[in-house]
Design an enzyme around this catalytic site. Structure first.
Site, PDB file in Angstrom:
ATOM      1  N   SER A  46     -17.776 -10.528 -13.902  1.00  0.00           N
ATOM      2  CA  SER A  46     -16.472 -10.922 -14.551  1.00  0.00           C
ATOM      3  C   SER A  46     -17.103 -11.195 -16.159  1.00  0.00           C
ATOM      4  O   SER A  46     -18.002 -11.932 -16.295  1.00  0.00           O
ATOM      5  CB  SER A  46     -15.819 -12.140 -14.305  1.00  0.00           C
ATOM      6  OG  SER A  46     -14.745 -12.372 -15.002  1.00  0.00           O
ATOM      7  N   HIS A  90     -10.355   0.017 -12.047  1.00  0.00           N
ATOM      8  CA  HIS A  90      -9.186  -0.623 -12.572  1.00  0.00           C
ATOM      9  C   HIS A  90      -9.256  -0.454 -14.203  1.00  0.00           C
ATOM     10  O   HIS A  90     -10.351  -0.969 -14.420  1.00  0.00           O
ATOM     11  CB  HIS A  90      -8.896  -2.181 -12.260  1.00  0.00           C
ATOM     12  CG  HIS A  90      -7.826  -2.856 -12.891  1.00  0.00           C
ATOM     13  ND1 HIS A  90      -6.479  -2.237 -12.991  1.00  0.00           N
ATOM     14  CD2 HIS A  90      -7.852  -3.915 -13.746  1.00  0.00           C
ATOM     15  CE1 HIS A  90      -5.863  -3.307 -13.757  1.00  0.00           C
ATOM     16  NE2 HIS A  90      -6.391  -4.056 -13.829  1.00  0.00           N
ATOM     17  N   HIS A 128      -7.702  -0.627 -18.238  1.00  0.00           N
ATOM     18  CA  HIS A 128      -6.312  -1.120 -19.222  1.00  0.00           C
ATOM     19  C   HIS A 128      -5.902  -0.115 -20.353  1.00  0.00           C
ATOM     20  O   HIS A 128      -5.838  -0.198 -21.268  1.00  0.00           O
ATOM     21  CB  HIS A 128      -6.699  -2.500 -19.956  1.00  0.00           C
ATOM     22  CG  HIS A 128      -6.567  -3.684 -18.852  1.00  0.00           C
ATOM     23  ND1 HIS A 128      -5.291  -4.563 -19.039  1.00  0.00           N
ATOM     24  CD2 HIS A 128      -7.532  -4.065 -17.898  1.00  0.00           C
ATOM     25  CE1 HIS A 128      -5.820  -5.459 -17.789  1.00  0.00           C
ATOM     26  NE2 HIS A 128      -7.081  -5.071 -17.352  1.00  0.00           N
ATOM     27  N   ASP A 137      -2.752  19.881 -10.444  1.00  0.00           N
ATOM     28  CA  ASP A 137      -3.967  19.998  -9.774  1.00  0.00           C
ATOM     29  C   ASP A 137      -4.332  18.697  -8.969  1.00  0.00           C
ATOM     30  O   ASP A 137      -5.360  18.838  -8.269  1.00  0.00           O
ATOM     31  CB  ASP A 137      -4.795  20.258 -11.199  1.00  0.00           C
ATOM     32  CG  ASP A 137      -4.719  21.781 -11.571  1.00  0.00           C
ATOM     33  OD1 ASP A 137      -4.308  22.565 -10.857  1.00  0.00           O
ATOM     34  OD2 ASP A 137      -5.327  22.034 -12.821  1.00  0.00           O
ATOM     35  N   HIS A 144       1.572  -4.393 -15.447  1.00  0.00           N
ATOM     36  CA  HIS A 144       0.018  -4.610 -15.410  1.00  0.00           C
ATOM     37  C   HIS A 144      -0.695  -3.417 -15.960  1.00  0.00           C
ATOM     38  O   HIS A 144      -1.199  -3.257 -16.859  1.00  0.00           O
ATOM     39  CB  HIS A 144      -0.226  -4.995 -13.904  1.00  0.00           C
ATOM     40  CG  HIS A 144      -1.426  -5.673 -13.617  1.00  0.00           C
ATOM     41  ND1 HIS A 144      -1.971  -5.860 -12.490  1.00  0.00           N
ATOM     42  CD2 HIS A 144      -2.642  -5.530 -14.584  1.00  0.00           C
ATOM     43  CE1 HIS A 144      -3.330  -6.513 -12.615  1.00  0.00           C
ATOM     44  NE2 HIS A 144      -3.747  -6.101 -14.011  1.00  0.00           N
ATOM     45  N   TYR A 177     -10.712  27.178  -6.111  1.00  0.00           N
ATOM     46  CA  TYR A 177     -11.347  26.584  -7.308  1.00  0.00           C
ATOM     47  C   TYR A 177     -12.419  26.194  -7.446  1.00  0.00           C
ATOM     48  O   TYR A 177     -12.858  25.409  -6.340  1.00  0.00           O
ATOM     49  CB  TYR A 177     -10.334  25.454  -7.943  1.00  0.00           C
ATOM     50  CG  TYR A 177     -10.747  24.789  -9.254  1.00  0.00           C
ATOM     51  CD1 TYR A 177     -10.247  25.349 -10.345  1.00  0.00           C
ATOM     52  CD2 TYR A 177     -11.578  23.708  -9.234  1.00  0.00           C
ATOM     53  CE1 TYR A 177     -10.384  24.617 -11.695  1.00  0.00           C
ATOM     54  CE2 TYR A 177     -11.724  23.269 -10.420  1.00  0.00           C
ATOM     55  CZ  TYR A 177     -11.366  23.640 -11.459  1.00  0.00           C
ATOM     56  OH  TYR A 177     -11.859  23.355 -12.788  1.00  0.00           O
TER      57      TYR A 177
END
Length: 234
Positions: free
Chosen positions: A47, A97, A99, A122, A173, A231
């Protein structure tokens, strides 16, 4: 002394650095984790550690019940969300995750991202879902753990498969994305941000822009993911 989780820590470290290199994080906002299914643990960024100071040995190892197995630093504040998803979705190998600006803007607007074009198709055949803002009783409870519940509830309510739709917005969020590896979770985070930006610009140019027709959705998804996909290289 070397750690038996050295390779896992390195994978997690590299994925976190790529998240930063792609411009998907602001300061220390954002994280990636990588799972080791055989040992029942996952690695996650500590963190609040700036990316320029982050080292592989700083990565924290935990089990799915959020017990620290190895590491001297506090893990990401989002750790309980990652643990809940790993515990419930056994096929995923990495979670990211961010922002990132456009992804967060859609989440703050509480809007799904419509499938307007082939870049979106796609990667998935559905709109990118935006889960409803978290219920008050969940906010007041074990918040990060309950964020995982919020994601699973959204997928259950909408009958979505996390193996096909590897990304979600959380109302007010921001985005979470996952994949078979931590690197794929980062890839999906960049796809999500790019599609979010494209969709926003599309609606600025034409607020009544039509959704991509079903035949093109099917064609573009299946040429990459179908049984006769062609592809890329074999």
């Amino acid at each position: 002394m070397s750690s038996k989780y050295e390779a896992l820590k390195q994978e997690c470290f590299e994925a976190n650095m790529e998240l930063n290199n792609l411009g998907l994080v602001i300061y220390t906002f954002g994280n990636v984790s990588a799972v080791d299914r055989e040992n029942g643990v996952f690695a996650i960024k500590p963190s609040g550690v700036p990316y320029e100071k982050l080292k592989p040995e700083d990565i924290v190892i935990l089990d799915y019940d959020n017990t620290i197995i190895e590491g001297s630093m506090r893990p990401s504040s989002d750790t309980k969300t990652h643990a809940y998803l790993y515990k419930n979705w056994e096929h995923i190998g990495g979670i990211a995750h961010t922002h990132a600006t456009y992804s967060v803007a859609w989440a703050q607007a509480q809007k799904d991202i419509p499938i307007f074009g082939t870049t979106h198709a796609d990667h998935l055949t559905k709109d990118i879902p935006c889960a409803e803002p978290m219920r008050d009783e969940l906010i007041e409870g074990n918040y990060e753990h309950n964020t995982g519940i919020q994601i699973l509830e959204c997928f259950k309510d909408r009958n979505l498969s996390p193996e096909e739709v590897e990304m979600v917005l959380l109302g007010n969020h921001g985005p979470f994305a996952w994949g078979k590896t931590a690197a794929k979770a980062v890839y999906n985070s960049k796809v999500l941000e790019t599609v979010a930006q494209m969709a926003y610009l599309t609606l600025q140019i034409n607020p009544k822009a039509p959704r991509l027709k079903d035949s093109l959705v099917k064609k573009h998804y299946e040429r990459k993911h179908g049984k006769n996909a062609y592809y890329g290289q074999k």
